[in-house]
Design a protein around this motif. Structure first.
Motif, PDB file in Angstrom:
ATOM      1  N   UNK A  57      -3.872  26.991  15.646  1.00  0.00           N
ATOM      2  CA  UNK A  57      -3.347  25.904  14.808  1.00  0.00           C
ATOM      3  C   UNK A  57      -3.753  24.569  15.398  1.00  0.00           C
ATOM      4  N   UNK A  58      -4.480  23.766  14.625  1.00  0.00           N
ATOM      5  CA  UNK A  58      -4.819  22.399  15.011  1.00  0.00           C
ATOM      6  C   UNK A  58      -4.161  21.446  14.020  1.00  0.00           C
ATOM      7  N   UNK A  59      -3.369  20.512  14.537  1.00  0.00           N
ATOM      8  CA  UNK A  59      -2.741  19.489  13.710  1.00  0.00           C
ATOM      9  C   UNK A  59      -3.202  18.141  14.242  1.00  0.00           C
ATOM     10  N   UNK A  60      -3.822  17.337  13.406  1.00  0.00           N
ATOM     11  CA  UNK A  60      -4.342  16.072  13.881  1.00  0.00           C
ATOM     12  C   UNK A  60      -4.227  14.993  12.820  1.00  0.00           C
ATOM     13  N   UNK A  61      -4.139  13.763  13.275  1.00  0.00           N
ATOM     14  CA  UNK A  61      -4.017  12.542  12.472  1.00  0.00           C
ATOM     15  C   UNK A  61      -2.553  12.202  12.200  1.00  0.00           C
ATOM     16  N   UNK A  62      -2.298  10.905  12.229  1.00  0.00           N
ATOM     17  CA  UNK A  62      -0.954  10.402  11.985  1.00  0.00           C
ATOM     18  C   UNK A  62      -0.463  10.858  10.604  1.00  0.00           C
ATOM     19  N   UNK A  63       0.758  11.327  10.563  1.00  0.00           N
ATOM     20  CA  UNK A  63       1.344  11.806   9.313  1.00  0.00           C
ATOM     21  C   UNK A  63       1.146  13.283   9.079  1.00  0.00           C
ATOM     22  N   UNK A  64       0.223  13.901   9.779  1.00  0.00           N
ATOM     23  CA  UNK A  64       0.029  15.345   9.637  1.00  0.00           C
ATOM     24  C   UNK A  64       1.168  16.078  10.340  1.00  0.00           C
ATOM     25  N   UNK A  65       1.576  17.204   9.769  1.00  0.00           N
ATOM     26  CA  UNK A  65       2.716  17.918  10.333  1.00  0.00           C
ATOM     27  C   UNK A  65       2.570  19.414  10.091  1.00  0.00           C
ATOM     28  N   UNK A  86      -6.021  24.476  10.060  1.00  0.00           N
ATOM     29  CA  UNK A  86      -6.424  23.098  10.335  1.00  0.00           C
ATOM     30  C   UNK A  86      -5.620  22.187   9.404  1.00  0.00           C
ATOM     31  N   UNK A  87      -4.850  21.259   9.983  1.00  0.00           N
ATOM     32  CA  UNK A  87      -4.008  20.343   9.203  1.00  0.00           C
ATOM     33  C   UNK A  87      -4.365  18.922   9.632  1.00  0.00           C
ATOM     34  N   UNK A  88      -4.838  18.080   8.700  1.00  0.00           N
ATOM     35  CA  UNK A  88      -5.283  16.748   9.109  1.00  0.00           C
ATOM     36  C   UNK A  88      -5.077  15.729   8.009  1.00  0.00           C
ATOM     37  N   UNK A  89      -5.299  14.455   8.372  1.00  0.00           N
ATOM     38  CA  UNK A  89      -5.245  13.335   7.425  1.00  0.00           C
ATOM     39  C   UNK A  89      -3.922  13.239   6.679  1.00  0.00           C
ATOM     40  N   UNK A 105      -7.039  27.528  22.336  1.00  0.00           N
ATOM     41  CA  UNK A 105      -5.709  26.931  22.271  1.00  0.00           C
ATOM     42  C   UNK A 105      -4.941  27.464  21.073  1.00  0.00           C
ATOM     43  N   UNK A 106      -3.721  27.910  21.319  1.00  0.00           N
ATOM     44  CA  UNK A 106      -2.910  28.419  20.206  1.00  0.00           C
ATOM     45  C   UNK A 106      -2.447  27.282  19.308  1.00  0.00           C
ATOM     46  N   UNK A 107      -1.898  26.206  19.884  1.00  0.00           N
ATOM     47  CA  UNK A 107      -1.415  25.070  19.103  1.00  0.00           C
ATOM     48  C   UNK A 107      -1.962  23.795  19.728  1.00  0.00           C
ATOM     49  N   UNK A 108      -2.667  22.987  18.943  1.00  0.00           N
ATOM     50  CA  UNK A 108      -3.204  21.712  19.415  1.00  0.00           C
ATOM     51  C   UNK A 108      -2.692  20.605  18.508  1.00  0.00           C
ATOM     52  N   UNK A 109      -2.109  19.559  19.113  1.00  0.00           N
ATOM     53  CA  UNK A 109      -1.541  18.442  18.350  1.00  0.00           C
ATOM     54  C   UNK A 109      -2.179  17.156  18.876  1.00  0.00           C
ATOM     55  N   UNK A 110      -2.815  16.369  17.993  1.00  0.00           N
ATOM     56  CA  UNK A 110      -3.548  15.201  18.459  1.00  0.00           C
ATOM     57  C   UNK A 110      -3.558  14.092  17.415  1.00  0.00           C
ATOM     58  N   UNK A 111      -4.011  12.914  17.842  1.00  0.00           N
ATOM     59  CA  UNK A 111      -4.209  11.757  16.950  1.00  0.00           C
ATOM     60  C   UNK A 111      -2.942  11.363  16.205  1.00  0.00           C
ATOM     61  N   UNK A 112      -1.784  11.522  16.848  1.00  0.00           N
ATOM     62  CA  UNK A 112      -0.540  11.077  16.238  1.00  0.00           C
ATOM     63  C   UNK A 112       0.141  12.084  15.348  1.00  0.00           C
ATOM     64  N   UNK A 113      -0.302  13.318  15.345  1.00  0.00           N
ATOM     65  CA  UNK A 113       0.294  14.357  14.498  1.00  0.00           C
ATOM     66  C   UNK A 113       1.567  14.916  15.134  1.00  0.00           C
ATOM     67  N   UNK A 114       2.259  15.762  14.348  1.00  0.00           N
ATOM     68  CA  UNK A 114       3.511  16.362  14.797  1.00  0.00           C
ATOM     69  C   UNK A 114       3.498  17.858  14.502  1.00  0.00           C
ATOM     70  N   UNK A 115       3.992  18.645  15.442  1.00  0.00           N
ATOM     71  CA  UNK A 115       4.154  20.086  15.212  1.00  0.00           C
ATOM     72  C   UNK A 115       5.536  20.501  15.687  1.00  0.00           C
ATOM     73  N   UNK A 116       6.190  21.332  14.896  1.00  0.00           N
ATOM     74  CA  UNK A 116       7.487  21.867  15.285  1.00  0.00           C
ATOM     75  C   UNK A 116       7.433  23.381  15.210  1.00  0.00           C
ATOM     76  N   UNK A 117       7.682  24.040  16.338  1.00  0.00           N
ATOM     77  CA  UNK A 117       7.692  25.494  16.401  1.00  0.00           C
ATOM     78  C   UNK A 117       9.089  25.956  16.784  1.00  0.00           C
TER      79      UNK A 117
END
Length: 813
Positions: A333-341, A312-315, A355-367
């Motif tokens: 993997x959940x990534x959420x909130x702006x600026x989270x990566x 869990x990656x947030x804020x 869900x294997x990878x979830x990206x929300x609320x302005x977050x970024x994920x790179x696989x």
């Protein structure tokens, strides 16, 4: 030697001293002993407060461990201030304000001590002391097991804390001990704790378990390094880091944790290497707050016992997973909130129930080069501002490979989705996304399924053996015009062979089309064109929605009545000014830059996005898109880099809105030589030079933004007005929960709304209160408790599956 006596064996050669002697008290024996002498204590109980100030050896009789009891009525039973050897003693203390064993100086050796006490600490090391402590046990149900404080250090080998009323091992005040092959268990506080500047802890081959608290707790700029350690069976988190803490875990094992296996907050940094995390009740890794970062290499996270994401990656936090495995979990993997990566490289995510990878609320994920297998959804980019990159990844045996919804805009390149049950790639609800050189094989549904007029780009993609067809584009934008649907270039499908003209080559024909209508299955594509139509140079892309539609969405937001009035008044001014200009009349100058003030979770980012869309619909802005930044995006680490970063952010916002969250951080109260001023100066000039092409909105807490504007008059003069976002009241929070329930097909049972209103009325509104986010988290907690309740029903009815009751509410904190 008589019972209760001390024999002193002198090692010196002076003829003026006796070689040996027996003394009735420990104090007398120590007074007579010289450096290097050996004091052998006869079995018995000694009610003395022993102070060792010479480099002597103090020990019990050989072959009778535990026969010597040091047990004064109060005070410190044993104080060591020299490089002495103390061995085979049983120490008992009763003073809650003092330690049982206090080491204040020298490099003494404490061997085979048994400390059974109710003291402030079993063993306390302080100052310049650097003891070696071997095979000692501490049983102290009233206080700390081992405390190393005020610059103390030393090595603890094969020691055991069998009980502690507070922390098992506590390090503070710049202390820095090393633990080797130690065991810490049955503590009422953290197993291992380090806190404060320059405090550090090193542990090798240690075990922490049966702890009523966190297994390892590192806080307030302390550091720790654990190698080959086990942390398990805690009642709280396994490992906790807070406030600039730094921890390295190498070859460690964290398991059987009812809460988060590892929890990081407030700019803490964690490095994990070859570490396993398993059997955790909440998150395996929980990473929060800007500046907080975890780097995991060759780690394994698996076998969740709860219903929470493994990572869990947030804020605004960052997580890096390199060559890791995450499997047998509800979500990976959940990534959420702006600026989270999250950056994930060469890793496996498998056996994921949801869900294997979830990206929300302005977050970024790179696989990059990752493998996702056996999941309900491979990757889901959920909403506006959320995105990232999937590069050279494989997604195998999922219900749906990749989902993009609600304005999310990822780039997916050279990825393969094999054997999805429903669709390889699914884009809906205004999702965007760019798919390059991607491939879908053996789909039970479509290969690419794009609906709702989503402006998705597909280039050089390929589908094979898809049961319902390679491509389906349905429900284009409401205006049906060019640009309201996907752009498809050089894409192929094995089903498109039927579209070949007689005599054509056997290779499948390319599907090359920009669609604004629903062409159905693209196994046979009519009117194929060699190239997609290009917009005329300088022509602005037509707005997706009218200003009336966007204002309608603004009106649907819960609460914010004063905000809506302010925005409408501003829009009316801009619109009337535009019409006066068209009529050849002078128009009042309206500064469009805004200040948003208020607490987190009150809708500032959402309103900023809608404001940009409205200005685009009124032809005030070219695009109306939103670019969100904060201090970390604008301020560099060396002279000159800040201006470059700020100019780059401003350029990305050209034609739209630059939203600067927590803008007051650019001008800290103790700025000194801070580069934030350079960012402000650059912004002020850019706002003047490009006043008609970019709207700037600065946002943050009310008091902090007032200070920010007061100390920067150049900035304050650029903004037309301040719009205050008030905290939501109980009724508004209730309405948000009701909207969440409606969206997810739940209903509130009779009496639940009243219970929610009372809950939100009594809920503490401290610094962690998140307004709208708190309401959403409350709904999620209710759904979780509902699931736990309904799971016990053998044949649940529809009401059982949909109704949320007051009993599903979480407890007040």
């Amino acid at each position: 030697m008589a019972q209760g006596t001390v024999q002193v064996t002198h090692t010196g050669t002076s003829r003026w001293r006796r070689r040996t002697g027996e003394y009735a008290s420990l104090a007398a024996a120590l007074e007579a002993a010289a450096e290097g002498d050996v004091l052998t204590i006869a079995p018995g109980t000694y009610r003395e407060n022993l102070v060792v100030e010479r480099s002597v050896t103090l020990r019990g009789p050989e072959g009778s461990p535990g026969s010597v009891r040091l047990a004064p009525a109060d005070g410190v039973p044993l104080t060591v201030r020299a490089s002495a050897v103390v061995q085979d003693l049983h120490v008992e203390g009763q003073d809650a304000a003092a330690p049982a064993v206090l080491v204040e100086d020298g490099t003494p050796e404490l061997l085979d001590l048994r400390i059974v006490t109710r003291s402030a600490a079993g063993i306390e090391v302080r100052g310049s002391a650097r003891p070696t402590v071997r095979r000692c046990t501490v049983d102290n149900p009233a206080g700390i097991g081992i405390a190393v404080v005020d610059g103390g250090g030393g090595v603890f080998e094969e020691c055991e804390v069998v009980a502690a009323g507070q922390a098992g091992v506590s390090v503070r005040g710049g202390a820095h001990p090393r633990l080797e092959r130690c065991r810490v268990h049955h503590t009422s506080g953290a197993g291992l704790s380090a806190t404060g500047d320059n405090s550090s802890l090193e542990a090798v081959g240690c075990e922490v378990y049966e702890v009523r608290g966190s297994g390892v707790q590192i806080t307030a700029r302390a550091t720790a390094h654990l190698t080959d350690c086990d942390v398990h069976r805690t009642t709280s988190d396994g490992v906790t880091l807070d406030t600039d803490a730094v921890l390295t875990l190498a070859d460690c094992r964290i398991h059987d944790i009812p809460e988060n296996a590892v929890d990081l907050r407030s700019r803490s940094v964690l490095t994990l290497t070859r570490t396993t995390v398993r059997q955790f009740g909440r998150n395996g890794l929980s990473v929060w707050d800007p500046g907080t970062r975890v780097d995991a290499n060759q780690c394994e996270i698996f076998d969740s016992t709860g219903d929470y994401p493994a990572v869990w990656v947030s804020d605004g936090a960052t997580a890096v997973l390199d060559s890791c495995r995450v499997h047998d979990v509800p979500d990976a993997l959940f990534v959420l909130d702006r600026g989270s990566r999250a950056d994930v490289v060469d890793s496996d995510l498998s056996q994921v129930r949801n869900t294997a990878v979830s990206v929300s609320d302005g977050a970024t994920a790179q696989l990059d080069d990752c493998r996702i297998r056996d999941a309900a959804t491979g990757a889901w980019f959920r909403d506006h501002g959320s995105g990232g990159t999937l590069n050279n990844c494989t997604v195998d045996s999922t219900q749906t490979g990749v989902i993009v919804t609600k304005g999310a805009d990822p780039t997916v390149e050279r990825c393969t989705v094999d054997s999805p049950a429903e669709a390889g790639f699914y884009v809906s609800a205004g999702g965007r996304g760019t798919f390059l050189n991607c491939r879908v094989t053996n789909s039970g549904g479509y290969g690419f399924h794009v609906i709702d007029g989503s402006r998705t780009t597909l280039r050089k993609c390929r589908t094979e053996r898809c049961a319902r067809g390679g491509y389906e584009f349905a429900d284009a934008g409401a205006d049906g015009g060019t640009g309201s649907g996907p752009v498809v270039e050089d894409c192929t499908s094995d089903e498109s062979a039927g579209a070949r003209t007689p005599g054509a080559a056997a290779a499948p024909e390319p599907v090359v089309q920009t669609t604004a209508q629903s062409p159905g299955l693209l196994c046979v594509v009519p009117e194929q064109r060699a190239t997609a139509p290009q917009p005329v140079a300088g022509e602005r892309e037509s707005s997706v929605r009218s200003s009336k539609d966007v204002l309608g969405e603004l009106d649907t937001l819960v609460g914010l009545e004063s905000v809506k009035r302010e925005v409408r008044a501003l829009i009316d001014m801009i619109e009337v000014g535009r019409r006066r200009q068209q009529a050849g009349l002078k128009a009042a100058s309206v500064k469009r830059h805004l200040v948003f003030t208020g607490s987190p979770g009150t809708g500032k980012t959402t309103v900023a996005r809608l404001y940009g869309e409205i200005l685009a619909a009124l032809d005030v802005l070219e695009k109306g898109h939103l670019v969100e930044v904060s201090r970390v995006d604008l301020v560099g680490e060396h002279i000159g880099s800040t201006a470059i970063r700020t100019q780059d952010a401003f350029q990305r916002a050209h034609g739209g809105v630059l939203f600067i969250d927590e803008a007051y951080a650019l001008s800290p109260e103790d700025a000194g030589r801070d580069f934030g001023k350079e960012a402000i100066d650059t912004l002020v000039k850019l706002m003047e030079d490009h006043r008609d092409s970019v709207v700037v909105i600065v946002a943050g807490y009310t008091a902090e933004m007032e200070r920010f504007l007061s100390v920067n008059p150049g900035v304050a003069s650029r903004f037309s007005r301040t719009i205050t976002f008030g905290d939501y009241g109980p009724d508004e929070l209730l309405r948000i929960v009701e909207q969440q329930a409606e969206e997810h097909e739940y209903q509130l049972a009779a009496g639940t709304a009243d219970a929610l209103r009372k809950y939100f009325t009594e809920l503490p509104r401290g610094a962690a209160f998140g307004n709208g986010r708190t309401a959403r988290q409350t709904f999620e907690a209710m759904v979780e408790r509902h699931a736990g309740r309904v799971a016990q029903v053998t044949e649940p009815s529809k009401d059982d599956l949909t109704l949320l009751y007051a009993e599903d509410l979480p407890e007040l904190p």
